[in-house]
Design a protein around this motif. Sequence first.
Motif, PDB file in Angstrom:
ATOM      1  N   GLN A 117      81.475  37.153   8.679  1.00  0.00           N
ATOM      2  CA  GLN A 117      81.772  38.325   9.260  1.00  0.00           C
ATOM      3  C   GLN A 117      83.191  38.858   8.945  1.00  0.00           C
ATOM      4  OE1 GLN A 117      83.124  38.097  13.411  1.00  0.00           O
ATOM      5  NE2 GLN A 117      82.310  40.024  13.740  1.00  0.00           N
ATOM      6  N   ARG A 120      82.103  40.699   5.758  1.00  0.00           N
ATOM      7  CA  ARG A 120      81.334  42.032   6.184  1.00  0.00           C
ATOM      8  C   ARG A 120      82.701  43.075   6.463  1.00  0.00           C
ATOM      9  NH1 ARG A 120      78.358  38.086   8.447  1.00  0.00           N
ATOM     10  NH2 ARG A 120      78.819  39.083  10.794  1.00  0.00           N
ATOM     11  N   ALA A 121      83.406  42.436   7.172  1.00  0.00           N
ATOM     12  CA  ALA A 121      84.275  43.555   7.699  1.00  0.00           C
ATOM     13  C   ALA A 121      84.934  44.313   6.809  1.00  0.00           C
ATOM     14  CB  ALA A 121      85.406  42.917   8.740  1.00  0.00           C
ATOM     15  N   LEU A 123      84.021  44.911   3.527  1.00  0.00           N
ATOM     16  CA  LEU A 123      83.020  45.732   3.104  1.00  0.00           C
ATOM     17  C   LEU A 123      83.136  47.139   4.251  1.00  0.00           C
ATOM     18  CD1 LEU A 123      79.900  43.853   1.996  1.00  0.00           C
ATOM     19  CD2 LEU A 123      81.915  44.690   0.505  1.00  0.00           C
ATOM     20  N   ASP A 124      83.006  47.027   5.388  1.00  0.00           N
ATOM     21  CA  ASP A 124      82.674  48.168   6.292  1.00  0.00           C
ATOM     22  C   ASP A 124      84.227  48.783   6.257  1.00  0.00           C
ATOM     23  OD1 ASP A 124      80.333  47.114   6.885  1.00  0.00           O
ATOM     24  OD2 ASP A 124      81.238  45.934   8.986  1.00  0.00           O
ATOM     25  N   THR A 125      85.287  47.977   5.847  1.00  0.00           N
ATOM     26  CA  THR A 125      86.579  49.139   5.991  1.00  0.00           C
ATOM     27  C   THR A 125      86.436  49.957   4.504  1.00  0.00           C
ATOM     28  OG1 THR A 125      87.911  47.088   6.792  1.00  0.00           O
ATOM     29  CG2 THR A 125      88.941  48.750   5.384  1.00  0.00           C
ATOM     30  N   VAL A 127      83.682  51.031   3.508  1.00  0.00           N
ATOM     31  CA  VAL A 127      82.885  52.220   3.704  1.00  0.00           C
ATOM     32  C   VAL A 127      83.660  53.081   4.783  1.00  0.00           C
ATOM     33  CG1 VAL A 127      80.806  52.858   5.088  1.00  0.00           C
ATOM     34  CG2 VAL A 127      80.769  50.706   3.564  1.00  0.00           C
ATOM     35  N   ASP A 128      84.153  52.618   5.717  1.00  0.00           N
ATOM     36  CA  ASP A 128      85.100  53.532   6.916  1.00  0.00           C
ATOM     37  C   ASP A 128      85.974  54.171   5.986  1.00  0.00           C
ATOM     38  OD1 ASP A 128      83.306  52.587   8.633  1.00  0.00           O
ATOM     39  OD2 ASP A 128      84.848  51.050   9.547  1.00  0.00           O
ATOM     40  N   SER A 134      78.032  53.042   1.496  1.00  0.00           N
ATOM     41  CA  SER A 134      77.390  51.525   2.092  1.00  0.00           C
ATOM     42  C   SER A 134      77.932  50.221   1.748  1.00  0.00           C
ATOM     43  CB  SER A 134      75.713  51.539   1.630  1.00  0.00           C
ATOM     44  OG  SER A 134      75.842  51.465   0.055  1.00  0.00           O
ATOM     45  N   ARG A 135      77.577  49.411   2.579  1.00  0.00           N
ATOM     46  CA  ARG A 135      78.045  48.105   2.088  1.00  0.00           C
ATOM     47  C   ARG A 135      77.652  47.621   0.709  1.00  0.00           C
ATOM     48  NH1 ARG A 135      76.761  44.099   7.174  1.00  0.00           N
ATOM     49  NH2 ARG A 135      78.373  44.796   8.490  1.00  0.00           N
TER      50      ARG A 135
END
Length: 187
Positions: A117, A120-121, A123-125, A127-128, A134-135
Motif C-alpha cells: 500500500q 501504491r500510495a 504512485l497514486d501521488t 498520478v494525482d 497512470s500508475r
Amino acid sequence: MATREELIEKTRGWFTGRLPEDLFDGAPEVTVDREEITVIGRIPEPAYAEGASEAEKAATIEGRIKEFRERTRDARMAVARDAEHKFGRKVSWGVRCGDQGRLFTHLSVPVMTRLKQPERALLDTLVDGGVARSRSEALAWCVRLVEKHAGDWVGDLRDAMRKVEEVREAGPDRESGDADADADAGA
C-alpha cells in the motif's frame, strides 16, 4: 549456452557486419534485452550557417535526423527482418547527431510487479500530482529517476553480475561435461 555478454557481442558484431557500410559513422551501439535489440548509430553533424544560434543548430540537427530516418528506412527494415529472424527479438533504431539523440522506434513492454500500500500510495501521488497519467506511467517515471541518479551504482551491479556469470560458466559442471549425469542414469 552463451553468456549474456557473449550474446551482446555476437549481436553487435552481426549488426556491424550486416549494416550497409555507409549507414553510420563507425560501429553502432547495440543493446540487447529479452524482447528487443536497440541499434543506435552516429550520423554526421550537418554544416551550420555562420553565426547560427543554438536554436538554429538544434533545428538543423532535427532536420538531418528526419532526413536520415526517411532515406534509410528500407535498408534498416531489411536488416531488422533478418535480425528478428536470426535473434528472435524485435529491432528498434535510433541515431546520435551532434549532441542530440533520437529513438525512432522502441517497444514498450508491460512488466508485472506487486506493490504494498505505501508503494501504491506513492504512485497514486504522482498520478494525482499530474506527474504521470497512470500508475504504470508513474512506475516508469520512477525507474527513469533511479537510472538517472544511480547510474554508477547500477553500472557496478551489472559488472558484478557479468563476473558471476563468468564464474558460473567456468563451474565444475562445465568442464566435466555430462559425465555425472550419464553415471546417474546408469549409462
